[in-house]
Design a protein around this motif. Structure first.
Motif, PDB file in Angstrom:
ATOM      1  N   SER A  95      46.794  39.596  35.156  1.00 23.44           N
ATOM      2  CA  SER A  95      46.345  40.743  34.373  1.00 23.44           C
ATOM      3  C   SER A  95      46.091  40.306  32.941  1.00 23.44           C
ATOM      4  CB  SER A  95      47.381  41.880  34.414  1.00 23.44           C
ATOM      5  OG  SER A  95      48.507  41.576  33.612  1.00 23.44           O
ATOM      6  N   SER A  96      45.347  41.160  32.226  1.00 21.33           N
ATOM      7  CA  SER A  96      45.016  40.839  30.834  1.00 21.33           C
ATOM      8  C   SER A  96      46.172  41.170  29.896  1.00 21.33           C
ATOM      9  CB  SER A  96      43.767  41.615  30.419  1.00 21.33           C
ATOM     10  OG  SER A  96      44.025  43.010  30.493  1.00 21.33           O
ATOM     11  N   GLY A  97      47.006  42.141  30.294  1.00 24.35           N
ATOM     12  CA  GLY A  97      48.130  42.535  29.456  1.00 24.35           C
ATOM     13  C   GLY A  97      47.760  43.523  28.364  1.00 24.35           C
ATOM     14  N   GLN A  98      46.627  44.222  28.554  1.00 29.87           N
ATOM     15  CA  GLN A  98      46.159  45.100  27.476  1.00 29.87           C
ATOM     16  C   GLN A  98      46.594  46.535  27.709  1.00 29.87           C
ATOM     17  OE1 GLN A  98      41.949  44.446  27.245  1.00 29.87           O
ATOM     18  NE2 GLN A  98      42.155  42.461  26.255  1.00 29.87           N
ATOM     19  N   GLY A  99      47.713  46.924  27.148  1.00 25.70           N
ATOM     20  CA  GLY A  99      48.169  48.300  27.031  1.00 25.70           C
ATOM     21  C   GLY A  99      48.247  49.066  28.338  1.00 25.70           C
ATOM     22  N   ASP A 100      48.040  50.387  28.236  1.00 28.27           N
ATOM     23  CA  ASP A 100      48.215  51.263  29.380  1.00 28.27           C
ATOM     24  C   ASP A 100      47.235  50.970  30.507  1.00 28.27           C
ATOM     25  OD1 ASP A 100      49.128  54.318  27.583  1.00 28.27           O
ATOM     26  OD2 ASP A 100      50.264  52.545  28.171  1.00 28.27           O
ATOM     27  N   THR A 101      46.093  50.410  30.172  1.00 24.26           N
ATOM     28  CA  THR A 101      45.087  50.185  31.205  1.00 24.26           C
ATOM     29  C   THR A 101      45.293  48.851  31.923  1.00 24.26           C
ATOM     30  OG1 THR A 101      43.573  49.188  29.620  1.00 24.26           O
ATOM     31  CG2 THR A 101      43.383  51.560  29.992  1.00 24.26           C
ATOM     32  N   ASP A 102      46.327  48.110  31.566  1.00 27.20           N
ATOM     33  CA  ASP A 102      46.562  46.814  32.189  1.00 27.20           C
ATOM     34  C   ASP A 102      46.672  46.950  33.694  1.00 27.20           C
ATOM     35  OD1 ASP A 102      49.192  44.535  32.652  1.00 27.20           O
ATOM     36  OD2 ASP A 102      47.168  43.984  32.073  1.00 27.20           O
ATOM     37  N   THR A 103      45.893  46.197  34.405  1.00 30.64           N
ATOM     38  CA  THR A 103      45.856  46.256  35.867  1.00 30.64           C
ATOM     39  C   THR A 103      46.086  44.862  36.420  1.00 30.64           C
ATOM     40  OG1 THR A 103      44.286  48.082  35.842  1.00 30.64           O
ATOM     41  CG2 THR A 103      44.427  46.794  37.864  1.00 30.64           C
ATOM     42  N   GLN A 104      46.949  44.777  37.415  1.00 33.16           N
ATOM     43  CA  GLN A 104      47.192  43.501  38.083  1.00 33.16           C
ATOM     44  C   GLN A 104      46.234  43.371  39.263  1.00 33.16           C
ATOM     45  OE1 GLN A 104      51.384  42.720  38.839  1.00 33.16           O
ATOM     46  NE2 GLN A 104      51.962  43.670  36.884  1.00 33.16           N
ATOM     47  N   TYR A 105      45.516  42.274  39.297  1.00 33.93           N
ATOM     48  CA  TYR A 105      44.572  41.979  40.373  1.00 33.93           C
ATOM     49  C   TYR A 105      45.192  40.916  41.269  1.00 33.93           C
ATOM     50  CZ  TYR A 105      41.264  44.602  37.616  1.00 33.93           C
ATOM     51  OH  TYR A 105      40.641  45.611  36.927  1.00 33.93           O
ATOM     52  N   PHE A 106      45.151  41.203  42.567  1.00 33.51           N
ATOM     53  CA  PHE A 106      45.856  40.371  43.519  1.00 33.51           C
ATOM     54  C   PHE A 106      44.917  39.438  44.274  1.00 33.51           C
ATOM     55  CE2 PHE A 106      50.216  41.986  43.783  1.00 33.51           C
ATOM     56  CZ  PHE A 106      50.109  43.109  42.985  1.00 33.51           C
TER      57      PHE A 106
END
Lengths: 115, 114
Positions: A95-106
């Motif tokens: 993930s990018s680690g950017q705030g509330d929108t941070d999304t983990q891609y598997f």
């Protein structure tokens, strides 16, 4: 679209052997993770990695496990001496680690079978 | 203790009928919430995520979810099921800031019959 890749797709090993699972995260992501899913059970968090060190780990992630980012693209999970109960699907994520929108891609996962 | 509960382990619907997959969380504050889907022998794909901008979240393939703080729920819906929707669905929470662990529910298997 960028994606997380994992190799191998399936690994078979003998109990007591060392295995290394490999992942290539999305190129501009800063956070990297490993999860596992034992057959028939839910997905469990193992470890997260940021700025070349472990940022968080679960109780599952004991001294038998280690992670490494050996170069600018790969992220690896090593199991030092495999046990039967390590048999599971292992997923890498980033993930990018950017705030509330941070999304983990598997990634698609590596199925580890310990005999 | 903080937890995420998927209320149904298996849901069966007919093609063309609505889908409802239920998820509740327990927390004293609002976590980040996600739904992921896993098709057979495939990895985990993000369906949608709640980020506090709107309580009704639209995702891919016609799915949507509504965040209800008063009910601590984040149920996943779709007006009309398609055969290709058959998969395992996971409700997922992140309690802390970006870059921290995701906690998965046990999953709901969706079966779609013709």
């Amino acid at each position: 679209e960028p994606e997380v890749t994992q190799t191998p797709s399936h690994q078979v090993t003998q109990m007591g052997q060392e295995v290394i699972l490999r992942c290539v995260p999305i190129s501009n992501h800063l956070y990297f993770y490993w999860y596992r899913q034992i057959l028939g059970q839910k997905v469990e968090f193992l470890v997260s990695f940021y700025n070349n060190e472990i940022s968080e780990k679960s109780e599952i992630f004991d001294d038998q496990f280690s992670v490494e980012r050996p170069d600018g693209s790969n992220f690896t999970l090593k199991i030092r001496s495999t046990k039967l109960e390590d048999s599971a699907m292992y997923f890498c994520a980033s993930s990018s680690g950017q705030g509330d929108t941070d999304t983990q891609y598997f990634g698609p996962g590596t199925r580890l079978t310990v005999l | 203790a903080q937890s995420v509960t998927q209320l149904d382990s298996h849901v069966s619907v007919s093609e063309g009928t609505p889908v409802l997959l239920r998820c509740n969380y327990s927390s004293s504050y609002s976590p980040s919430l996600f739904w992921y889907v896993q098709h057979p022998n495939k990895g985990l794909q993000l369906l949608l995520k709640y980020t506090s901008a709107a309580t009704l979240v639209k995702g891919i393939n016609g799915f949507e979810a509504e965040f209800k703080k008063s009910e601590t729920s984040f149920h996943l819906t779709k007006p009309s099921a398609h055969m290709s929707d058959a998969a395992e669905y996971f409700c997922v929470v992140r309690w802390n800031q970006a870059g921290t662990a995701l906690i998965f529910g046990k999953g709901t298997t969706l079966s779609v019959s013709s």
